[in-house]
Design a protein around this motif. Structure first.
Motif, mmCIF file in Angstrom:
data_model
loop_
_atom_site.group_PDB
_atom_site.id
_atom_site.type_symbol
_atom_site.label_atom_id
_atom_site.label_comp_id
_atom_site.label_asym_id
_atom_site.label_seq_id
_atom_site.Cartn_x
_atom_site.Cartn_y
_atom_site.Cartn_z
ATOM 1 N N SER A 99 61.559 -50.534 121.868
ATOM 2 C CA SER A 99 60.883 -51.690 122.460
ATOM 3 C C SER A 99 61.841 -52.877 122.482
ATOM 4 O O SER A 99 62.882 -52.883 121.805
ATOM 5 C CB SER A 99 59.643 -52.042 121.644
ATOM 6 N N GLY A 100 61.456 -53.924 123.233
ATOM 7 C CA GLY A 100 62.291 -55.111 123.293
ATOM 8 C C GLY A 100 62.490 -55.757 121.932
ATOM 9 O O GLY A 100 63.593 -56.196 121.598
ATOM 10 N N GLY A 101 61.421 -55.812 121.132
ATOM 11 C CA GLY A 101 61.531 -56.403 119.806
ATOM 12 C C GLY A 101 62.442 -55.604 118.898
ATOM 13 O O GLY A 101 63.229 -56.168 118.130
ATOM 14 N N GLU A 102 62.370 -54.276 118.981
ATOM 15 C CA GLU A 102 63.235 -53.432 118.161
ATOM 16 C C GLU A 102 64.690 -53.553 118.597
ATOM 17 O O GLU A 102 65.601 -53.602 117.753
ATOM 18 C CB GLU A 102 62.781 -51.976 118.260
ATOM 19 N N GLN A 103 64.917 -53.637 119.893
ATOM 20 C CA GLN A 103 66.281 -53.791 120.376
ATOM 21 C C GLN A 103 66.908 -55.092 119.873
ATOM 22 O O GLN A 103 68.079 -55.125 119.483
ATOM 23 C CB GLN A 103 66.303 -53.753 121.907
ATOM 24 N N GLN A 104 66.117 -56.155 119.851
ATOM 25 C CA GLN A 104 66.658 -57.427 119.388
ATOM 26 C C GLN A 104 66.917 -57.390 117.882
ATOM 27 O O GLN A 104 67.865 -58.004 117.401
ATOM 28 C CB GLN A 104 65.718 -58.580 119.759
ATOM 29 N N LEU B 229 61.023 -62.041 124.408
ATOM 30 C CA LEU B 229 60.068 -61.401 123.502
ATOM 31 C C LEU B 229 58.713 -62.088 123.546
ATOM 32 O O LEU B 229 58.616 -63.282 123.848
ATOM 33 C CB LEU B 229 60.611 -61.433 122.068
ATOM 34 N N ASP B 230 57.675 -61.324 123.203
ATOM 35 C CA ASP B 230 56.352 -61.923 123.081
ATOM 36 C C ASP B 230 56.271 -62.730 121.784
ATOM 37 O O ASP B 230 57.199 -62.732 120.975
ATOM 38 C CB ASP B 230 55.255 -60.844 123.135
ATOM 39 N N GLN B 231 55.142 -63.414 121.588
ATOM 40 C CA GLN B 231 55.025 -64.330 120.460
ATOM 41 C C GLN B 231 55.177 -63.612 119.120
ATOM 42 O O GLN B 231 55.856 -64.094 118.208
ATOM 43 C CB GLN B 231 53.674 -65.048 120.505
ATOM 44 N N ASN B 232 54.569 -62.440 118.988
ATOM 45 C CA ASN B 232 54.630 -61.712 117.726
ATOM 46 C C ASN B 232 56.063 -61.302 117.398
ATOM 47 O O ASN B 232 56.543 -61.518 116.272
ATOM 48 C CB ASN B 232 53.734 -60.473 117.779
ATOM 49 N N ASN B 233 56.756 -60.715 118.371
ATOM 50 C CA ASN B 233 58.141 -60.308 118.127
ATOM 51 C C ASN B 233 59.063 -61.508 117.953
ATOM 52 O O ASN B 233 60.041 -61.445 117.206
ATOM 53 C CB ASN B 233 58.630 -59.420 119.272
ATOM 54 N N ALA C 253 58.379 -73.607 118.381
ATOM 55 C CA ALA C 253 58.051 -72.904 117.133
ATOM 56 C C ALA C 253 59.316 -72.469 116.407
ATOM 57 O O ALA C 253 59.381 -72.524 115.171
ATOM 58 C CB ALA C 253 57.164 -71.695 117.429
ATOM 59 N N ILE C 254 60.327 -72.047 117.156
ATOM 60 C CA ILE C 254 61.595 -71.663 116.536
ATOM 61 C C ILE C 254 62.285 -72.886 115.962
ATOM 62 O O ILE C 254 62.794 -72.867 114.839
ATOM 63 C CB ILE C 254 62.497 -70.955 117.565
ATOM 64 N N ALA C 255 62.305 -73.973 116.722
ATOM 65 C CA ALA C 255 62.935 -75.201 116.229
ATOM 66 C C ALA C 255 62.268 -75.670 114.937
ATOM 67 O O ALA C 255 62.944 -76.104 113.995
ATOM 68 C CB ALA C 255 62.870 -76.281 117.296
ATOM 69 N N ASP C 256 60.933 -75.564 114.880
ATOM 70 C CA ASP C 256 60.207 -76.000 113.688
ATOM 71 C C ASP C 256 60.532 -75.129 112.481
ATOM 72 O O ASP C 256 60.439 -75.589 111.335
ATOM 73 C CB ASP C 256 58.697 -75.966 113.953
ATOM 74 N N ALA C 257 60.897 -73.868 112.718
ATOM 75 C CA ALA C 257 61.211 -72.957 111.611
ATOM 76 C C ALA C 257 62.599 -73.208 111.034
ATOM 77 O O ALA C 257 62.911 -72.733 109.943
ATOM 78 C CB ALA C 257 61.101 -71.504 112.082
ATOM 79 N N CYS C 258 63.431 -73.946 111.757
ATOM 80 C CA CYS C 258 64.793 -74.219 111.299
ATOM 81 C C CYS C 258 64.823 -75.423 110.360
ATOM 82 O O CYS C 258 63.896 -76.223 110.309
ATOM 83 C CB CYS C 258 65.711 -74.453 112.502
ATOM 84 N N ASP C 259 65.919 -75.541 109.637
ATOM 85 C CA ASP C 259 66.058 -76.659 108.692
ATOM 86 C C ASP C 259 66.315 -77.981 109.408
ATOM 87 O O ASP C 259 65.850 -79.034 108.975
ATOM 88 C CB ASP C 259 67.213 -76.379 107.718
ATOM 89 N N TYR C 260 67.064 -77.915 110.493
ATOM 90 C CA TYR C 260 67.439 -79.129 111.215
ATOM 91 C C TYR C 260 67.324 -78.887 112.726
ATOM 92 O O TYR C 260 67.660 -77.805 113.209
ATOM 93 C CB TYR C 260 68.882 -79.543 110.900
#
Length: 236
Positions: A156-161, A185-189, A216-223
């Motif tokens: 799947s796309g998520g597994e490939q990544q 990728l979809d939101q879950n992946n 959402a990705i930016a928020d998960a990062c430290d800066y």
């Protein structure tokens, strides 16, 4: 940036000063990066955000020594790498930098194990058995240990990544550069992939720089480092 060079600052893994990049020739020449200064420290995750065309990906490719800077300096682990020859840049990338792109770029006719082993084979510092052991360990860490023999195009796309992340970590790089790693990728992946990146960065004390449009990705990062018109801008 202070008068001292970034090489004199403890914990700085990747840095640049007055970095400039142009595209095109003559009247069509456009400045993409404008006097960019940056210091990234080990064990931290940074997100570069901003509208399309602001220079995010160009910055990533220039810092990763895939593109050549037109002006300015780049340091990796305190060593100046801007101006290095093509051969030197290849060695530096293999030893110090892992890349994760929006498109995984796996070799479809190779298994997950073989794809992860490729950077180690290119570096040539481990025996074949040691490369297999490390590749299997990385695939375990991204949750694909039981599927290591399956071909890339059977995933799947998520597994490939996730295989692409394991491949990027194969040579234990100090720096991981990711260009829209969840763009397809979809939101879950997407959540799985960014959680993996953050966890592995902290466990291995790596520096991660992520280019993303995803809040959402930016928020998960430290800066978060917002860009506009080829330079960083203060956050609101």
């Amino acid at each position: 940036m202070a008068d001292s060079t970034p090489s004199s600052f403890p914990g700085v893994t990747l840095a640049c000063e007055k970095l400039e990049r142009f595209l095109g020739e003559g009247e069509n020449r456009i400045q993409i990066l404008r006097q960019v200064n940056l210091e990234l420290r080990s064990g931290c995750i940074y997100a570069v955000t901003g509208p399309s065309g602001c220079g995010k990906s160009t910055l990533l490719y220039t810092l990763g020594l895939l593109d050549r800077e037109d002006a300015g300096e780049i340091w990796i682990n305190g060593t100046k790498v801007s101006g290095a020859t093509d051969g030197e840049r290849t060695i530096i990338r293999n030893r110090n930098i892992g890349f994760v792109f929006q498109f995984h770029f796996l070799l479809p006719e190779f298994s997950a194990l073989e794809n992860v082993m490729l950077p180690m084979m290119k570096l040539g510092e481990l025996t074949h058995e040691a490369m297999q052991i490390r590749a299997n360990k990385l695939l375990d860490e991204v949750g694909l240990g039981e599927k290591s023999s399956r071909l890339a195009n059977q995933r799947s796309g998520g597994e490939q990544q996730r295989v692409a992340i394991a491949r990027a970590l194969a040579n234990q790089p100090d720096i991981l550069l990711a260009d829209e790693p969840t763009g397809n990728l979809d939101q879950n992946n997407s959540t799985v992939v960014i959680d993996l990146l953050c966890r592995m960065a902290r466990e291995q004390d790596q520096t991660i720089l992520v280019v993303t449009h995803n809040p959402a990705i930016a928020d998960a990062c430290d800066y978060t480092l917002p860009m506009l018109d080829g330079q960083f801008v203060p956050r609101d």
